[in-house]
Scaffold this motif. Structure first.
Motif, PDB file in Angstrom:
ATOM      1  N   UNK A 143       0.834  -1.202   0.000  1.00 44.45           N
ATOM      2  CA  UNK A 143       0.000   0.000   0.000  1.00 44.45           C
ATOM      3  C   UNK A 143       0.872   1.257   0.000  1.00 44.45           C
ATOM      4  N   UNK A 144       1.938   1.227   0.778  1.00 46.78           N
ATOM      5  CA  UNK A 144       2.807   2.397   0.879  1.00 46.78           C
ATOM      6  C   UNK A 144       3.795   2.547  -0.253  1.00 46.78           C
ATOM      7  N   UNK A 145       4.171   1.427  -0.877  1.00 47.68           N
ATOM      8  CA  UNK A 145       5.214   1.443  -1.909  1.00 47.68           C
ATOM      9  C   UNK A 145       4.941   2.404  -3.069  1.00 47.68           C
ATOM     10  N   UNK A 146       3.718   2.487  -3.599  1.00 47.26           N
ATOM     11  CA  UNK A 146       3.480   3.418  -4.726  1.00 47.26           C
ATOM     12  C   UNK A 146       3.772   4.870  -4.384  1.00 47.26           C
ATOM     13  N   UNK A 149       7.896   5.484  -4.047  1.00 50.29           N
ATOM     14  CA  UNK A 149       8.706   5.524  -5.265  1.00 50.29           C
ATOM     15  C   UNK A 149       7.802   5.971  -6.414  1.00 50.29           C
ATOM     16  N   UNK A 150       7.622   7.286  -6.509  1.00 50.24           N
ATOM     17  CA  UNK A 150       6.689   7.844  -7.483  1.00 50.24           C
ATOM     18  C   UNK A 150       7.145   7.621  -8.922  1.00 50.24           C
ATOM     19  N   UNK A 151       8.459   7.540  -9.117  1.00 48.86           N
ATOM     20  CA  UNK A 151       8.979   7.311 -10.468  1.00 48.86           C
ATOM     21  C   UNK A 151       8.513   5.956 -10.989  1.00 48.86           C
ATOM     22  N   UNK A 152       8.657   4.949 -10.175  1.00 47.48           N
ATOM     23  CA  UNK A 152       8.232   3.607 -10.567  1.00 47.48           C
ATOM     24  C   UNK A 152       6.711   3.545 -10.707  1.00 47.48           C
ATOM     25  N   UNK A 188       9.491  -6.781 -12.987  1.00 48.12           N
ATOM     26  CA  UNK A 188      10.861  -6.254 -13.051  1.00 48.12           C
ATOM     27  C   UNK A 188      10.912  -4.802 -12.566  1.00 48.12           C
ATOM     28  N   UNK A 189       9.944  -4.025 -12.981  1.00 45.65           N
ATOM     29  CA  UNK A 189       9.899  -2.615 -12.612  1.00 45.65           C
ATOM     30  C   UNK A 189       9.717  -2.439 -11.109  1.00 45.65           C
ATOM     31  N   UNK A 190       8.796  -3.160 -10.515  1.00 45.49           N
ATOM     32  CA  UNK A 190       8.506  -2.983  -9.091  1.00 45.49           C
ATOM     33  C   UNK A 190       9.572  -3.601  -8.200  1.00 45.49           C
ATOM     34  N   UNK A 191      10.209  -4.667  -8.652  1.00 40.64           N
ATOM     35  CA  UNK A 191      11.352  -5.202  -7.907  1.00 40.64           C
ATOM     36  C   UNK A 191      12.461  -4.161  -7.838  1.00 40.64           C
ATOM     37  N   UNK A 192      12.714  -3.506  -8.973  1.00 41.46           N
ATOM     38  CA  UNK A 192      13.719  -2.442  -9.009  1.00 41.46           C
ATOM     39  C   UNK A 192      13.335  -1.310  -8.064  1.00 41.46           C
ATOM     40  N   UNK A 196      15.434  -0.234  -4.889  1.00 47.16           N
ATOM     41  CA  UNK A 196      16.034   1.097  -4.963  1.00 47.16           C
ATOM     42  C   UNK A 196      15.777   1.889  -3.682  1.00 47.16           C
ATOM     43  N   UNK A 197      14.577   1.784  -3.147  1.00 46.36           N
ATOM     44  CA  UNK A 197      14.213   2.524  -1.932  1.00 46.36           C
ATOM     45  C   UNK A 197      14.510   1.733  -0.660  1.00 46.36           C
ATOM     46  N   UNK A 198      15.116   0.547  -0.827  1.00 43.69           N
ATOM     47  CA  UNK A 198      15.441  -0.319   0.310  1.00 43.69           C
ATOM     48  C   UNK A 198      14.218  -0.548   1.207  1.00 43.69           C
ATOM     49  N   UNK A 199      13.089  -0.775   0.550  1.00 45.24           N
ATOM     50  CA  UNK A 199      11.853  -0.982   1.306  1.00 45.24           C
ATOM     51  C   UNK A 199      11.760  -2.382   1.878  1.00 45.24           C
ATOM     52  N   UNK A 200      12.391  -3.344   1.206  1.00 46.07           N
ATOM     53  CA  UNK A 200      12.364  -4.703   1.695  1.00 46.07           C
ATOM     54  C   UNK A 200      13.704  -5.380   1.437  1.00 46.07           C
ATOM     55  N   UNK A 201      13.910  -6.451   2.165  1.00 46.25           N
ATOM     56  CA  UNK A 201      15.071  -7.307   1.947  1.00 46.25           C
ATOM     57  C   UNK A 201      14.547  -8.592   1.358  1.00 46.25           C
TER      58      UNK A 201
END
Length: 204
Positions: A143-146, A149-152, A188-192, A196-201
């Motif tokens: 829910x928070x991820x979008x 990372x607004x670019x993605x 691929x896009x959302x994994x990147x 990129x934002x180090x949101x998850x490991x």
């Protein structure tokens, strides 16, 4: 050059076949219970490096799909039912509001809600696939991820818009490749974006 063309056509055949398996998975789960498991299974197969190896056996791909699909149904059938109801409600609302001749606040709210729902689900799939922990925590992250990372998120919206236009002008592509193509590109896009934002490991 002919060998490269043959390789491209072979991978294209794999995509089309996987698209058929995706539809079978969705319908097998009566849509409500099969939407998330089938989509997640497709992304897991696409994440496997062997998918792009030439001379892959369609029988082996089918067995892999069935095995992963069963596993995902057991884990996420309740989640799939929930999101299928949400998406169904969203589509119903869109059909209603677009019949209204004058633009109003309800239309804007419905469109924004619908777009966010699509993007959220596309973020949720790789989170379900590649992270450990409680499902509710994965949902919160997706829910928070979008917003983080607004670019993605913008590129997700661009892909959704592009596929929507293609569906209008070339509807046959829905049967051939659109669902799997969208799932692979957004995976691929959302994994990147998540990395990129180090949101998850990611787990191995």
């Amino acid at each position: 050059m002919p060998e490269k063309i043959m390789g491209f056509l072979e991978v294209g055949m794999y995509y089309i076949y996987l698209n058929v398996l995706w539809f079978i998975g969705v319908l097998t789960g009566l849509v409500f219970f099969g939407l998330i498991p089938s989509s997640l299974t497709v992304q897991m197969i696409l994440a496997d490096e062997d998918f792009y190896n030439r001379h892959q056996s369609l029988k082996a791909m089918t067995k892999q799909f069935v095995r992963l699909y069963k596993m995902n149904v057991k884990k996420y059938w309740k989640l799939s039912a929930l999101y299928s109801v949400v998406i169904g409600f969203m589509v119903l609302n869109l059909n209603i509001v677009f019949k209204v001749e004058e633009l109003n606040l309800l239309i804007y709210i419905t469109v924004i809600y619908s777009v966010f729902t699509f993007v959220h689900v596309l973020f949720l799939l790789p989170v379900l696939q590649l992270t450990s922990g409680a499902v509710r925590d994965k949902i919160k992250l997706a829910i928070g991820a979008p917003f983080l990372n607004l670019k993605v998120t913008f590129f997700n919206l661009l892909l959704i818009f592009t596929v929507s236009v293609l569906v209008i002008f070339y509807p046959v592509g829905v049967v051939l490749i659109y669902p799997v193509g969208l799932l692979e590109l957004t995976r691929r896009l959302n994994m990147f974006g998540l990395e990129e934002k180090r949101l998850i490991k990611f787990t191995e």
